[in-house]
Design an enzyme around this catalytic site. Structure first.
Site, mmCIF file in Angstrom:
data_model
loop_
_atom_site.group_PDB
_atom_site.id
_atom_site.type_symbol
_atom_site.label_atom_id
_atom_site.label_comp_id
_atom_site.label_asym_id
_atom_site.label_seq_id
_atom_site.Cartn_x
_atom_site.Cartn_y
_atom_site.Cartn_z
ATOM 1 C CD GLU A 152 -1.697 -2.436 1.337
ATOM 2 O OE1 GLU A 152 -0.568 -2.652 1.833
ATOM 3 O OE2 GLU A 152 -2.489 -3.356 1.053
ATOM 4 C CG HIS A 160 -11.369 -7.768 5.983
ATOM 5 N ND1 HIS A 160 -10.441 -8.440 6.728
ATOM 6 C CD2 HIS A 160 -11.090 -8.055 4.687
ATOM 7 C CE1 HIS A 160 -9.644 -9.135 5.925
ATOM 8 N NE2 HIS A 160 -10.013 -8.913 4.682
#
Lengths: 343, 387
Positions: free
Chosen positions: A74, A143
């Site tokens: 990322e 998540h």
């Protein structure tokens, strides 16, 4: 899936039911078609079309140079986007899930948010960081985070959260066109929410930074955004049974923050509840409540209340319903708004 | 008991795994075991005298710049200055191998590279002076802002080079990082992205021995930092960082390779930081005089001077001329830095967003009112105390 449904609507030229995910995908497609500098990059955004299929079909239509599957990293994705923007491209980055964006936090805070400022305006960075965020879809840990408080505490970033299908399209188009970086928080549990929508003629929406009154009312104001908007609208409907006529304000962006719309509503109603699913302590609700108190103190009939997620790490899916603010918790807060003091 | 002896073993036929082959042949990627040198070797004869003279003049100017900037910190004119004395060969070569259209991504210690690339010496110091963050337009000079967080500028260099290639532009990015910076995650992610994308990037690691006080042996267990390249699928090159001709040659080859579309290179230049980390650091706490003296004997300016005088390309007069030019640069820098910069406090709000938010407009109005009221917090004496 998305492409087929959208194409059907387009053929007939009529608004047809479309999901938020479809509207987001169409916003990316239209932005890429209009502006060759728009590039999409992230993990699985190409061949797979994203784990939520928002980028479905983009690599096929625009090629892998425009919609790029990156290595799984990322910070590298966002860092590369910084360099791409420095060279005049308009990168749209997908962070696969909210908590997966944290490795990119330094790039976001130290470079994306500050480059315009560091260079005295010489080098703005038009980067859109799309983050599927929030809970309610039964995801396992990491998540379901709501990370908006981190982003809103960082000057230089816009923080935008659509809650309707129209806004999903309109706000994403505006974010991509913006010369400032935008953290675009997509409420995962609204991805499959539907509305009548026509990709051929999308409804115009208010710009980023303008809050919208989704339901007018006189008794109290519910201030919310993103995944909690449907909860608040449902609560407002249910509240009519108690004789409460609730106004619902959808902020649509935390940065910029629309003080005018919020303050005008609270001055009308005299009571306010801020509703969001991220943790309450140090969360957006505290800032919003403080702003309301500073600006509307003499109009307030009751303290500004917050209905937020608990101050706990996001719980496992079998327990998340206890954590997420639901209709009952919102109505309980409304009931605590010192109605007895009214007369 | 072996497998064959097991009951029913005769019937057991293990399924072989699907055929595996490495993606890349590692052998051509590995660096030579010794840092590459030119000065004082047979290779020196093939070097361009013009280039050597230019390198020499820039090295001397750079050394003087480092000394002047360090002196300015003692006078309170600079908030901080991380000197690159001893590392000038790396700084200068990094700047000189690039074409105008190329981009340089410096770290906070690489002011000298930016100046050698043509940036105004005062503009290059705005960050360290503390008046503004970046005193120049990066696009105008193709120099990214001096980067304080470690290694975070490396992925930027990759993204920029990648974008340039997508646009069909013949542009190379050269990104500079220290030995400590190679431990950061962004170093890894940048090299990995660059190799996968075959981006036209050159990574220059200036291994100057210490990350503030931590020596290389506590930073990495790799044979050398250049060896890290092989894991990413790019060539690693090891070079004597005090040998200006060698650094220039190795970087030139890496830049040419990138420009040909053959992808990134990792170059480790082995050098030494002669001064402390910054003026705020005490280097005597972590290293001894003898080590510093050994490196002083391998000084980049002396190495080049010996080569040039030995070949009759430079004499006492020539040396004098170069030093005089450097002195004039230092004098001009001193003079310009002695003048206080004209700052507008309202600029604090000017470049946060393209359009100020309502909240910033309110805060700007508050500061404006305080300034108009002559509030004591904003006067000159306050600024002096804060310095």
């Amino acid at each position: 899936m998305t492409t087929a449904a959208v194409t059907a609507g387009e053929r007939t030229g009529r608004a047809r039911p479309a999901t938020m995910a479809q509207a987001l995908g169409r916003a990316l497609r239209d932005a890429m078609a209009e502006d060759p500098t728009v590039h999409v990059l992230g993990e699985d955004v190409g061949t797979l079309g994203g784990v939520f299929r928002v980028t479905d079909g983009l690599a096929k239509e625009f090629g892998e140079d425009r919609c790029t599957d990156t290595p799984l990293a990322e910070a590298g994705i966002l860092g590369a986007a910084v360099g791409m923007a420095m060279y005049g491209l308009r990168p749209v980055v997908e962070m696969q899930f909210d908590a997966f964006a944290y490795p990119a936090f330094e790039q976001l805070v130290s470079h994306v948010a500050k480059m315009r400022n560091r260079t005295g305006g010489a080098m703005p960075l038009p980067i859109t960081v799309r983050v599927p965020y929030g809970g309610g879809i039964g995801g396992v840990e990491h998540h379901s985070d709501s990370s908006e408080a981190y982003y809103m505490a960082t000057p230089g970033l816009h923080v935008v959260m659509p809650a309707t299908v129209d806004d999903a399209y309109g706000l994403l188009r505006e974010s991509i066109a913006s010369d400032d970086p935008v953290v675009f928080l997509e409420p995962k549990r609204l991805y499959w929410s539907k509305a009548d929508w026509s990709p051929a003629a999308p409804a115009p929406v208010e710009p980023i930074g303008r809050a919208v009154v989704r339901r007018p009312g006189r008794s109290a104001t519910l201030i919310t955004y993103g995944p909690s908007l449907p909860v608040c609208l449902e609560a407002a409907e249910a509240a009519t049974a108690e004789g409460w006529d609730l106004e619902v304000v959808d902020l649509r962006s935390l940065v910029p923050f629309d003080d005018e719309t919020v303050a005008a509503s609270v001055r009308r109603t005299g009571r306010a509840v801020v509703v969001h699913e991220s943790s309450g302590f140090g969360g957006p609700g505290g800032e919003i409540a403080a702003r309301i108190t500073e600006q509307c103190f003499h109009h307030l009939e009751a303290p500004v209340l917050r209905v937020a997620g608990f101050d706990i790490p996001y719980p496992p899916p079998m327990q998340e319903r206890h954590h997420l603010p639901g209709v009952d918790r919102v109505l309980d807060a409304v009931a605590r708004l010192q109605w007895e003091a009214e007369s | 008991m072996t497998v064959q002896e097991l009951p029913g073993a005769a019937a057991y036929r293990p399924t072989p795994p699907p055929a595996w082959k490495p993606l890349t042949d590692p052998a051509p990627l590995l660096p030579d075991p010794e840092p590459y040198r030119v000065l004082g070797t047979d290779a020196a004869a093939g070097t361009d005298p013009e280039l050597l003279l230019r390198l020499y003049a820039e090295l001397v100017r750079g050394r003087r710049y480092n000394a002047q900037a360090t002196a300015l910190t003692k006078q309170g004119r600079l908030a901080v200055y991380p000197s690159s004395t001893g590392q000038e060969a790396c700084e200068i070569a990094a700047a000189l191998v690039l074409e105008d259209r190329d981009w340089l991504f410096p770290s906070y210690r690489d002011t000298l590279a930016a100046v050698a690339r043509g940036l105004d010496p005062v503009e290059a110091l705005t960050l360290l002076r503390g008046d503004r963050h970046t005193g120049y337009d990066p696009r105008e000079h193709r120099i990214a802002p001096l980067c304080t967080p470690l290694a975070t500028q490396l992925p930027h260099a990759v993204g920029l080079a990648h974008a340039a290639r997508l646009k069909g532009d013949d542009v190379v990015a050269l990104a500079m990082v220290g030995d400590g910076g190679t431990s950061e995650g962004d170093f890894h992610e940048a090299l990995n992205f660059a190799a996968v994308w075959r981006a036209p990037v050159v990574f220059l690691v200036q291994n100057n021995g210490f990350a503030i006080s931590v020596p290389l042996a506590k930073q990495t267990a790799a044979p050398s930092l250049a060896h890290k390249a092989v894991g990413y699928g790019m060539p690693g090159r090891l070079v004597d960082g005090n040998d200006a001709a060698a650094v220039h040659q190795v970087l030139s080859e890496a830049v040419a390779r990138a420009r040909r579309g053959e992808g990134p290179t990792l170059v480790e230049a082995v050098t030494y930081r002669m001064e402390a980390h910054t003026n705020a650091d005490d280097a005597t706490r972590y290293r001894g005089d003898s080590e510093v003296e050994a490196w002083r004997a391998h000084d980049p300016i002396r190495l080049l001077e010996r080569e040039l005088t030995g070949r009759g390309l430079l004499d006492e007069d020539g040396i004098g001329t170069v030093h005089e030019a450097a002195e004039r640069m230092a004098e001009a820098l001193r003079e310009q830095m002695n003048a206080d910069p004209a700052l507008d406090p309202m600029d604090l709000f000017s470049h946060v967003y393209e359009e100020q938010t309502g909240q910033l407009r309110e805060q700007a109005a508050r500061l404006r009112a305080e300034l108009d009221a002559g509030n004591g917090a904003h006067d000159e004496s306050g600024a002096e105390e804060g310095r």
